[in-house]
Design an enzyme around this catalytic site. Structure first.
Site, PDB file in Angstrom:
ATOM      1  N   ASP A  99      -6.964   0.716  -9.675  1.00  0.00           N
ATOM      2  CA  ASP A  99      -5.948   1.470 -10.342  1.00  0.00           C
ATOM      3  C   ASP A  99      -6.414   1.206 -11.923  1.00  0.00           C
ATOM      4  O   ASP A  99      -7.428   0.381 -12.326  1.00  0.00           O
ATOM      5  CB  ASP A  99      -4.540   0.866 -10.097  1.00  0.00           C
ATOM      6  CG  ASP A  99      -3.428   2.112 -10.594  1.00  0.00           C
ATOM      7  OD1 ASP A  99      -3.607   2.722 -11.509  1.00  0.00           O
ATOM      8  OD2 ASP A  99      -2.414   1.653  -9.860  1.00  0.00           O
TER       9      ASP A  99
HETATM   10  C1  NOJ Z   1      -1.250   3.796 -12.545  1.00  0.00           C
HETATM   11  C2  NOJ Z   1      -0.322   3.977 -11.462  1.00  0.00           C
HETATM   12  O1  NOJ Z   1      -0.430   2.908 -10.686  1.00  0.00           O
HETATM   13  C3  NOJ Z   1      -1.382   4.697 -10.575  1.00  0.00           C
HETATM   14  O2  NOJ Z   1      -0.589   5.315  -9.521  1.00  0.00           O
HETATM   15  C4  NOJ Z   1      -1.850   6.209 -11.233  1.00  0.00           C
HETATM   16  O3  NOJ Z   1      -2.557   6.877 -10.368  1.00  0.00           O
HETATM   17  C5  NOJ Z   1      -2.809   5.512 -12.341  1.00  0.00           C
HETATM   18  N1  NOJ Z   1      -2.056   4.865 -13.131  1.00  0.00           N
HETATM   19  C6  NOJ Z   1      -3.412   6.899 -13.022  1.00  0.00           C
HETATM   20  O4  NOJ Z   1      -2.338   7.442 -13.845  1.00  0.00           O
END
Ligand code: NOJ
Length: 874
Positions: A278
């Site tokens: 992530d």
């Molecule tokens: C953080 C989030 O936890 C995740 O779900 C998301 O895909 C990414 N940012 C990208 O936006």
């Protein structure tokens, strides 16, 4: 593919037009797609022809200073444009001319496999049509351990079975739409507070200072039976990507947790695709590579977030780690192969559209390709309209997920009322527009989407008031409204006193931890309605004897202050329906669609009744969350603790009534021993011998003089003056590829062992759908009842039908922590009680499956033995 999607949707929508009662019941077969063996063959051929730095390029996104978002793996020599992906479960995040679908919550509330599949197929097709190879969706973590969890609405239900079905159908649908589904967040990520150091320390959680993200302790049985369960379904359906989460598990970041990624996901579950981090959930270079991570999401460093400086744990550092032996070269080959296998599995090597948008949520037509460096100004958004006929599916999901909680004396459906009063901010539009706050990070006007990366831009938002007015005018109904929750007592009293029926709207919001609204730091700080919601309802009910409450919310809200009020004659829970919100609601209010949603969680009477909650204040510099409740979350806890809920899991009324009778249990086959994953020969995953070793000579990997370096862009090259020591004997070189079992775990788990059938009759006056639910008691310390099957059946008034639900081996199994395998409890001498009913507490039929009295050593032929073990009625 787009054409195929349109054809299927068209077919589905014709069916939608079908029976009165308006149920959306397309019967399409979830189709398979792709073939991992072929995909691996192509991927190996591609990857083995790459240089070391080209392979590294595939694993490392270029950094946040690139307008087109998360793209990586451009390999000019091969004419490969690289891969790109974007959020979200509700649509293509940050784009225009794309749809805004209902949240995962509504998909679960619909209990409708076909609708789940169709909405997510539409979502996948839109990602593809924008040129995105992957969608960072769907979401099953959080599962929903605590109802306050900020991102629960992105996912489905705290029940693992319902979540598993919904997650699996979502994956299948998205990938049928042509995009790689990157299932997230793996795993045990159940709250927003303390998921990241930077959010906690810099965004106002003061005075808390944490040094690392929270760590979760969860026993192995709970882990397998609750939180891991839906991932089995997803892998079995061919999920091609996974995102590892922000939190730690047992003190190790998930993205560098060898046991979670290598042993369990790639080994036990036989996951064939890639694992990406992530944003900022990668906390190490070598450790994450060795533990099984395959892609670094934005590419940039963590643990304290993305720095925007083009510094990466991988990129040049991964090149160096391979050269000095810290990461064996086969592991890099494995990463690259998994990424390319996902690409080929989805058939993206043919006719895949160019990436045609960029620039985030403001949709500029022109912009810098490299915004940080202010380089390469050109058209970045081609404004391609990818919406197709998806609005109809979204409207159908919205309508067929609405859950009717109360309906006294057939208040609903509305019958040409003379005058309607519409009350509450949640009924109307936001003064800032539907996309007025970045990532839906405010709660103004009607709530149709939560905040954070689970959001997308609304192409439009049909608010309830607009839809009610349009519909009401057909009957010459007068419509009055007040959209102010705070300062309009006089106006509200005046209109509701005149009204034939008053519709009062309340909501409750939540979202991702980087946005705070009114001290809700992602997670909800309480379970009550926002904006004086309870007072608003009481005000209306005090002045109108026919008050209908409509709730738009991210999860359960407390209703005790008004639900029993005699003037509250009906209540509907509408979740987060997306762009068609008002239309979906009107479909149900006026009876064009008979409500058929059922609650995917419990509505308790107090917050404490749930027995679980978010940790709001750190209990250590590394906050520690111990899942001591084990298997007992949501209804499993209410049942065990003997707590009367307000509305139980699985509850939902209809405009018609159903009668259940005549339970039959037929044995289809005997339980087999589920062969542990490790005893299978590795399936299609990586063979370390496949690619010849690269020349490990650093001078071949230094920054080429032929290209000019873009600031803050992550390149795979080494600095010219880098020195390294070859360390072939580094301990890491002894690690081996994860022994992958079959996709989704042992196939025996999916073998149907029993067929449970019963008769279901629509005894009312309108057609409608019933979600029949099958619960089991597996003994052995398991919950009193757990869901292990359901079926949504459309019945015209007066019609009776036989409904069949199959119980698979996994549905009768518990996780044996000693032997690390699933065991069918009937083989342990347990007699399984089972019930069929309309909710987890409205049980209509009861039966049992006798103990099988020992293991069966081989899977018996799948022929029916037609043994009725028990038939009885409670
Ligand atoms: C953080 C989030 O936890 C995740 O779900 C998301 O895909 C990414 N940012 C990208 O936006």
């Amino acid at each position: 593919m787009l054409q195929t999607v349109s054809t299927i949707l068209l077919f589905a929508l014709q069916v939608l037009a079908d029976p009165p009662g308006g149920s959306f019941t397309p019967r399409i077969v979830t189709k398979g797609y792709g073939n991992w063996s072929e995909a691996y063959e192509k991927a190996r051929a591609f990857v083995c022809d790459l240089t070391l730095t080209e392979k590294v390029n595939l694993t490392t996104a270029h950094g946040t200073g690139v307008a087109v978002g998360y793209s990586f793996g451009v390999i000019p020599r091969k004419g490969f444009r690289g891969l790109a992906w974007d959020d979200s479960p509700t649509g293509v995040r940050g784009s225009d001319y794309s749809s805004a679908g209902a949240a995962g919550l509504n998909l679960a509330m619909s209990w409708d496999r076909e609708l789940i599949y169709l909405q997510m197929m539409a979502n996948g097709a839109e990602h593809k049509a924008k040129g995105l190879n992957g969608a960072l969706a769907p979401v099953v973590g959080p599962l929903g351990r605590a109802p306050e969890g900020g991102r629960n609405f992105e996912s489905y239900s705290p029940d693992p079975y319902l979540s598993g079905i919904a997650f699996g159908e979502s994956i299948a649908g998205m990938q049928a739409g042509g995009t790689i589904a990157v299932g997230k967040h793996y795993i045990l990520y159940e709250q927003e507070h303390f998921r990241e150091v930077r959010e906690t320390n810099d965004f106002g959680y003061s005075p808390f200072n944490i040094t690392e993200p929270y760590t979760v302790s969860c026993d192995d049985r709970t882990f397998h039976e609750l939180y891991l369960w839906p991932w089995y379904d997803a892998v079995q359906k061919g999920m091609a990507g996974v995102m590892c989460s922000y939190n730690q598990v047992n003190g190790t970041q998930t993205c560098q947790n060898d046991h979670l990624m290598n042993d369990i996901l790639k080994g036990e579950l036989g996951f064939q695709g890639f694992i990406t981090s992530d944003d900022g959930s990668q906390h190490s270079g070598i450790a994450s590579a060795l533990a099984g991570m395959d892609v670094t999401g934005p590419g940039e460093t963590s643990p304290n977030g993305i720095d925007g400086l083009g510094i990466s744990f991988w990129g040049p550092n991964l090149t160096l780690s391979v050269l000095n032996g810290s990461v064996p070269e086969w592991r890099l080959d494995d990463m690259a192969t998994r990424i390319m296998a996902a690409y080929y599995y989805l058939g993206q090597d043919h006719d895949f559209p160019d990436l045609n948008f960029g620039g985030g949520g403001t949709y500029p037509t022109f912009g810098f390709i490299y915004p940080n460096a202010k380089l390469d100004y050109q058209q970045i958004n081609f404004h391609v309209d990818v919406r197709d006929a998806h609005a109809d599916v979204i409207r159908a999901v919205g309508a067929n997920s609405i859950t009717l909680l109360k309906n006294v004396n057939n208040t609903l459906p509305l019958k040409k009322p003379r005058q309607i009063a519409v009350v509450g901010e949640d009924a109307g539009p936001s003064m800032y527009g539907p996309n007025g706050c970045a990532d839906r990070g405010c709660n103004n006007g009607t709530l149709a989407m939560g905040w954070g990366s689970g959001s997308t831009n609304f192409p439009y938002l049909v608010d309830p008031l607009a839809a009610i007015q349009a519909r009401a005018l057909r009957d010459r109904t007068e419509v009055q409204y007040v959209l102010n929750n705070f300062f309009a007592k006089t106006q509200i009293d005046s209109i509701v006193q005149q009204a034939t029926v008053s519709l009062v709207f309340v909501n409750a919001d939540s979202g991702e931890g980087y946005i705070e609204i009114d001290n809700n730091f992602g997670d909800r700080k309480n379970l009550t309605a926002w904006g004086r919601g309870d007072d608003l309802i009481k005000e209306v009910a005090a002045n109108c004897s026919n008050t209908v409450v409509v709730i738009h919310a991210v999860g359960p809200i407390l209703m005790e202050e008004w639900i029993d009020h005699p003037n509250v004659t009906a209540a509907l829970f509408a979740g987060l329906p997306g762009q068609e919100s008002g239309n979906s609601l009107v479909d149900v209010l006026y009876g064009d669609v008979t409500p058929s949603g059922k609650l995917p969680w419990t509505v308790g009477k107090t917050r404490e009744d749930y027995g679980t909650d978010v940790l709001y204040a750190p209990n250590a510099p590394v906050p520690h969350i111990n899942f001591t409740e084990g298997l007992f979350i949501d209804y499993r806890h209410f049942d065990k603790a003997g707590i009367e809920p307000r509305f139980e899991f699985g509850f939902g009324l209809s405009y018609t009534t159903f009668e259940y009778s005549d339970l039959h249990i037929e044995k289809l086959s005997s339980p087999a021993v589920a062969t542990p994953a490790a005893s299978y020969a590795p399936q299609t995953t990586f063979n370390p011998q496949i690619c010849p070793s690269s020349k490990l000579n650093p001078s071949d990997y230094t920054f080429p003089s032929t290209i000019s370096s873009i600031p803050n862009f992550i390149y795979p090259y080494l600095n010219a003056n880098v020195t390294y020591t070859s360390n072939a004997a580094a301990p890491s070189s002894s690690i081996a590829p994860a022994p992958a079992g079959p996709q989704g775990g042992p196939p025996e788990l999916y073998a149907p062992l029993y067929s449970i059938s019963f008769s279901l009759k629509n005894t009312g006056e309108v057609s409608g759908q019933e979600v029949s639910q099958l619960y089991v008691n597996l003994g052995n310390g398991e919950p009193i009842r757990q869901l292990r099957g359901f079926n949504k059946t459309m019945l015209a008034a007066g019609v009776e039908k036989t409904v069949t639900i199959e119980l698979r081996m996994r549905d009768l199994s518990i996780w044996d922590v000693v032997n690390q395998e699933w065991v069918d409890v009937t083989t342990l001498g347990t007699t399984v009680e089972l019930w069929v009913g309309a909710s987890s507490r409205d049980l209509k039929l009861k039966g049992e499956i006798a103990a099988a009295g020992g293991y069966y050593q081989a899977a018996a032929a799948k022929t029916a033995t037609a043994t009725t073990l028990a038939t009885s009625t409670v």
